[in-house]
Scaffold this motif. Structure first.
Motif, mmCIF file in Angstrom:
data_model
loop_
_atom_site.group_PDB
_atom_site.id
_atom_site.type_symbol
_atom_site.label_atom_id
_atom_site.label_comp_id
_atom_site.label_asym_id
_atom_site.label_seq_id
_atom_site.Cartn_x
_atom_site.Cartn_y
_atom_site.Cartn_z
ATOM 1 N N GLU A 63 42.914 85.631 20.818
ATOM 2 C CA GLU A 63 41.925 85.168 21.800
ATOM 3 C C GLU A 63 42.483 85.243 23.217
ATOM 4 O O GLU A 63 41.799 85.667 24.144
ATOM 5 C CB GLU A 63 41.531 83.713 21.493
ATOM 6 C CG GLU A 63 40.476 83.615 20.420
ATOM 7 C CD GLU A 63 39.803 82.239 20.411
ATOM 8 O OE1 GLU A 63 39.598 81.649 21.499
ATOM 9 O OE2 GLU A 63 39.501 81.753 19.305
ATOM 10 N N SER A 71 41.029 87.511 26.321
ATOM 11 C CA SER A 71 40.534 86.952 27.592
ATOM 12 C C SER A 71 41.060 87.729 28.798
ATOM 13 O O SER A 71 40.559 87.591 29.908
ATOM 14 C CB SER A 71 40.930 85.480 27.704
ATOM 15 O OG SER A 71 42.330 85.393 27.919
ATOM 16 N N SER A 96 37.225 85.042 16.275
ATOM 17 C CA SER A 96 36.144 84.835 17.251
ATOM 18 C C SER A 96 35.832 86.106 18.043
ATOM 19 O O SER A 96 34.771 86.210 18.665
ATOM 20 C CB SER A 96 36.526 83.715 18.222
ATOM 21 O OG SER A 96 37.675 84.118 18.950
ATOM 22 N N LEU A 97 36.731 87.062 18.055
ATOM 23 C CA LEU A 97 36.498 88.287 18.832
ATOM 24 C C LEU A 97 35.763 89.364 18.040
ATOM 25 O O LEU A 97 35.214 90.295 18.615
ATOM 26 C CB LEU A 97 37.835 88.857 19.336
ATOM 27 C CG LEU A 97 38.576 88.016 20.391
ATOM 28 C CD1 LEU A 97 39.909 88.665 20.760
ATOM 29 C CD2 LEU A 97 37.705 87.854 21.651
#
Lengths: 312, 312, 312
Positions: free
Chosen positions: C242, C246, C269-270
């Motif tokens: 993550e 970012s 989450s990506l």
């Protein structure tokens, strides 16, 4: 109108009766036209020729193109989650996915995921539901008696491990049937008291309209299994023997989800006897599944308006 | 007109010639129209890509929808009888079932059962028959010589374990061919004396019109097998070597049911030599099977009257 | 116009762009008509649901009839060569054969054999190429940036064992992209210096337009494997965490050939984050394969002239 088809208990009585009527229309020759090519994937993580072939036939009769996927050859072996597999099939262009999986409620994590818009069809989940089997059972009973209310129905055998026993018990009670259960004590789930009465086969065989016999998984009768009876003892104590069959009411019917262990659950001579609806159930299975798939096609507006009747 | 197709020996000479002529018409581009959607299940209990794919292609070219069923994923594993499996496929709506099974005469208990009206097609039964292979062999020979009467045909190799050797010996003798057999003594079934003469390959290779070589199952040539020869010895003593090939008559042809063990039954260079009809046999297989399936479709009145010719 | 489709590097830049444009047309609804029934066999000697299903869907959308053959049930087990298997499928009437095989360059002995005129499609060969995956990757990049020249692209992970890494590195460099590689030293093939610069993920994650992450075969991370890192260490040192995500440029995209090992190559989450094109890649796969098959159909003059647009 359903986007998914997962659990018959989520439908109200009218919706169930509509599916039954639609199945009967298909059996009578109704045809539909699709608005565009429609693709459904069939993924059976547990073996089931009968259910798989029945779904494939239902798809083909509706003009849906089946894409059969053998999970043994699949990325599942590479550790992919069921969610990612379903999203992959969606990305590839399937409108729906028919899945049998050993996980009870396999679909629950998927229906809350707003990225999934392919339709999910439950062809059996773990110790959960087998809703297409339930619907074909309802259709077969309705064919015979044109009602459910007031019917006396016995469900006999391995109630504990049978997906369809629980589905059927819940639905049939809701639809007004009076239920009786029989079979080994150790295979009776106590919460079935909510649906009907636990008794023994000899008490009820002469009273009920439907003898719904359940399949015994033979491996449970092996010597090293913990059960207290052998296959022969099972047949004698819990099975529908010829003698018991002769005590059935004249218009009562015999049902079984198949495959039958002949001479264990049911005497060989009764499997294809006049009272038996076992092969009729299989025949109804295709039409029940056509009705289920139609409810999904309608929810996606994939059926052309001007439906026409079959000339055959 | 046949409801089932089980054993080529049940057909008379005219019926066989009609199938051959029909296969040739299909090869020349004949097309048919079905009166309604027709479904055939293909169940191969023994592996056979070649025969399975050939039947599937024949079905598709006729407009039949194939339903492929892998018995390894099937209820057979749950102990269901073949009869119940066939009745299930019938209930689900298949018009016919193509089966290969290790049991010789697997179909016998089924054809006497009046409840079975789906058509049975034998794609190979145990040590019994392989009638669709026989028909494609007949077609390939007929293509070449336009007759069977008086042809000299050698069948060479493992006569004992070959399904097609027995089918072909019976039929070819009946159709008037003169047969010679060669191969290891221990693989010669003495009742083949009824069909022709047991000799050796060197005596006949220069005399016959057809050298029909049989497949050797390699596991029979393993060190721990009881045979008295190795693979190399087999090739030298019984195989169609280059040298033997050079002694063949100019218009004689080489046949083999395939898959070929190159350099064992046949020298590598001969497999695709001008005399070889091995890939032609595979090509003919599709058309022979179209003819077989057509005889079934006709018996069920499933072919529309106004057949038309292919424009391709 | 290609008779076979084996290696994307054999196409020039214009030919590649034509395939990309054709894929986009199919995605936009282009339809074609075939001049006659066309049959393609799909033979996957290595498991791959994703690629197999994608090819099958591409075939069906073009109107090609797929014949699926499971090599586990095939004559390959009887020792038949791949050449004889392909010639058999040709004899049976297939116009093309889609093959995945563990042998690098499995097609090389076949393309020089003038008896083979069925079309060969490479769906992945050993440690060689995976050209249809490369094409869908190019399509996905082109969708985003409408060019390749000057793009900065990182290919990260197991460069040594990835078929698609090598295909993509060669093609993308040729098309003018600037390439960076990252991942474990022991998985870096030194000849990749010809295509770009070997660096580390933290140096490049903020600079590139495309983060192309490669799949790790989990068995390489087992305790008994010789690698010097665990799965967790891999994620920390080489994965798109993550935090690293970012730092990506606002318009940069994430790609992965899938199936993804979530939280190893890429943070969970990506995978479905706005920058991710992973499911878009799968969607593009069908259209890229339609373009590939179309180039073969055109080379065989199997497409009717008057193509028309989809109304859907």
């Amino acid at each position: 109108m359903q986007t998914h088809f997962l659990d018959l208990n989520q439908l109200n009585d009218d919706e169930i009766m509509e599916l039954i009527r639609l199945a009967i229309q298909y059996r009578d020759g109704k045809l539909v036209q699709l608005k565009r090519p429609v693709y459904f994937a069939n993924m059976f993580y547990e073996n089931s020729t009968r259910t798989h072939t029945s779904f494939e036939m239902a798809e083909r009769k509706l003009g849906i193109t089946p894409i059969n996927i053998d999970p043994k050859n699949s990325s599942v072996q590479k550790g992919e989650t069921l969610s990612d597999t379903v999203k992959t099939l969606q990305a590839i262009g399937t409108d729906g996915v028919v899945i049998r999986h050993k996980t009870t409620g396999w679909y629950e994590p998927l229906i809350d995921d707003e990225r999934i818009h392919t339709s999910l069809v439950n062809a059996g989940d773990g110790s959960g539901q087998h809703p297409s089997q339930s619907l074909l059972d309802l259709l077969t009973i309705y064919d015979e008696f044109k009602k459910f209310k007031g019917l006396k129905i016995a469900i006999v055998g391995d109630l504990l491990h049978s997906r369809v026993a629980r589905s059927n018990a819940e639905i049939l009670k809701r639809l007004g049937a009076k239920l009786y259960f029989a079979g080994p004590d150790e295979w009776y789930p106590s919460d079935f008291d909510n649906f009907g009465e636990f008794t023994n086969i000899d008490t009820i065989v002469g009273k009920v309209d439907v003898m719904m016999m359940l399949r015994v998984q033979l491996e449970r009768l092996n010597e090293d299994a913990r059960e207290s009876f052998t296959a022969v003892e099972y047949a004698n104590i819990f099975g529908l023997t010829e003698e018991r069959g002769s005590k059935m009411k004249k218009k009562a019917i015999i049902m079984h989800p198949a495959p039958v262990n002949r001479n264990i659950e049911i005497a060989d001579s009764l499997v294809e006897a006049p009272q038996s609806r076992i092969f009729r159930q299989m025949q109804n299975g295709v039409f029940a599944r056509m009705a289920i798939l139609t409810s999904i096609l309608k929810s996606k507006d994939l059926i052309a308006e001007d439906e026409y009747e079959d000339i055959n």
